[in-house]
Motif scaffolding. Sequence first.
Motif, PDB file in Angstrom:
ATOM      1  N   UNK A 143       0.917  -1.151   0.000  1.00 10.36           N
ATOM      2  CA  UNK A 143       0.000   0.000   0.000  1.00 10.36           C
ATOM      3  C   UNK A 143       0.950   1.193   0.000  1.00 10.36           C
ATOM      4  N   UNK A 160       1.278   4.623   2.195  1.00 12.39           N
ATOM      5  CA  UNK A 160       1.456   4.344   3.612  1.00 12.39           C
ATOM      6  C   UNK A 160       2.776   3.611   3.868  1.00 12.39           C
ATOM      7  N   UNK A 205       5.290   6.272   4.024  1.00 16.13           N
ATOM      8  CA  UNK A 205       5.227   7.098   5.237  1.00 16.13           C
ATOM      9  C   UNK A 205       5.629   6.284   6.470  1.00 16.13           C
ATOM     10  N   UNK A 206       5.325   4.980   6.504  1.00 14.25           N
ATOM     11  CA  UNK A 206       5.756   4.167   7.651  1.00 14.25           C
ATOM     12  C   UNK A 206       7.281   3.974   7.645  1.00 14.25           C
ATOM     13  N   UNK A 214       8.697   7.068   9.006  1.00 10.83           N
ATOM     14  CA  UNK A 214       8.561   7.131  10.473  1.00 10.83           C
ATOM     15  C   UNK A 214       9.656   6.323  11.159  1.00 10.83           C
ATOM     16  N   UNK A 251      -6.315   0.835   8.273  1.00 10.69           N
ATOM     17  CA  UNK A 251      -5.703   2.160   8.118  1.00 10.69           C
ATOM     18  C   UNK A 251      -6.747   3.106   7.576  1.00 10.69           C
ATOM     19  N   UNK A 305      -4.164   6.498   5.232  1.00  8.15           N
ATOM     20  CA  UNK A 305      -2.737   6.143   5.268  1.00  8.15           C
ATOM     21  C   UNK A 305      -2.101   6.099   6.656  1.00  8.15           C
ATOM     22  N   UNK A 306      -2.931   6.015   7.713  1.00 11.71           N
ATOM     23  CA  UNK A 306      -2.385   5.871   9.063  1.00 11.71           C
ATOM     24  C   UNK A 306      -3.120   4.727   9.753  1.00 11.71           C
ATOM     25  N   UNK A 307      -2.379   3.962  10.578  1.00  6.44           N
ATOM     26  CA  UNK A 307      -3.054   2.952  11.384  1.00  6.44           C
ATOM     27  C   UNK A 307      -4.116   3.654  12.235  1.00  6.44           C
TER      28      UNK A 307
END
Lengths: 138, 138, 80, 80
Positions: free
Chosen positions: B52, B55, B58-59, B62, D53, D56-58
């Motif tokens: 995905x 995301x 972005x993960x 992080x 999600x 785009x965030x958990x």
Amino acid sequence: MIDIQLLHTPLQVEKCLKRVRHPAAGGIDIFVGTVRDQTRGKKVVRLEFESYEPMAISEMKKIAERATEKWPIQNIAIHHRVGTLEIGEIAVIIAVSTPHRKASFEACQFAIDTLKETVPIWKKEIFEDGEVWVAAHP
Amino acid sequence: MIDIQLLHTPLQVEKCLKRVRHPAAGGIDIFVGTVRDQTRGKKVVRLEFESYEPMAISEMKKIAERATEKWPIQNIAIHHRVGTLEIGEIAVIIAVSTPHRKASFEACQFAIDTLKETVPIWKKEIFEDGEVWVAAHP
Amino acid sequence: MKVHILAFGITKDIVGGSTFEFQIEEGSNVGQLKKHLQQQYPAFEDLASLAIAVNSEYASEELVIKAADEIVLIPPVSGG
Amino acid sequence: MKVHILAFGITKDIVGGSTFEFQIEEGSNVGQLKKHLQQQYPAFEDLASLAIAVNSEYASEELVIKAADEIVLIPPVSGG
């Protein structure tokens, strides 16, 4: 497979990686030691490495063998450079392939830690106003 | 400097090394994850990775940021491949440069451990007689 | 008995060359050689450590030296 | 309220496609959506985990879903 080299020419990570790749390897850890531009706040101009060559090679081989006894290593490469090195150049590369990643980290760290204790290689830091054999004095 | 890439083309260790080299770095640790030819004794033909994408990026970012908070990192590169990978090909490379080596090992290991827990990338193992999404079931 | 010694790193600077010859009694061991060297070159005592290799292996203090041995001074190593 | 959901990995096989639409009550949160999905697709309960999600965030179970949110099913990840 163990690949030990003491070289007077620039080291290449790609070459070490090639030596350790293995179809059953899941993890490869590669440590690359580079020449820092300063030590204890003092600007380093370059480094000079010398070695007692036959023993340096045999001690590096011993490290690789000991690591292979302790971890399920597929291949391990230890390449060390000697001669004059400029800032940013690579002094040492250690690459280890193992089926799972944890062992590759542990074995690689063991190898560099032990190399710094036992392998007869000496480095002299050249400053703008002098030079010093690293670690010679307490 | 943080360099995050999700690529559909073969990964290159030399490129990651280039991104993380730094004149004040003494240690660079590089983890290379490769495709194993078997899993629990069963022969793997190839892997298929999907992600995905926004995301995943972005993960990974992080993770790099968290590592940079925890260790004195000069540069960190995380390159992950997606698509179809043959045996022995590189799925991921993480490279970390730090002033002293211990931190480079710790940060690199933290990054790959965390990546495997949080980054939305999935791999399917293709066997001769079937396929399975890795880790999907307990 | 005359032995031939190789010096590396800072020991080369201390003895003033990369090889030298040294007189020891027949049957001396590595510990005794080291003591005599420290007497001759007091700067050795300031080093963080000084190991001696005989024929490319780290030697214990008890090892008895033979005239044909390759003896090497190993000050603190600093590779990597 | 109709929400648009993206599926990856094994969830794509379970729902039979990489995107689908799903009906939930206005004001539902992520925990409620997950429960409804598990009722509709019992195979989700066999997974080692199933995260969701949002944008785009958990997302936490408590997060309230809005119609325009990008909702993504995250079965156990296996990158690296």
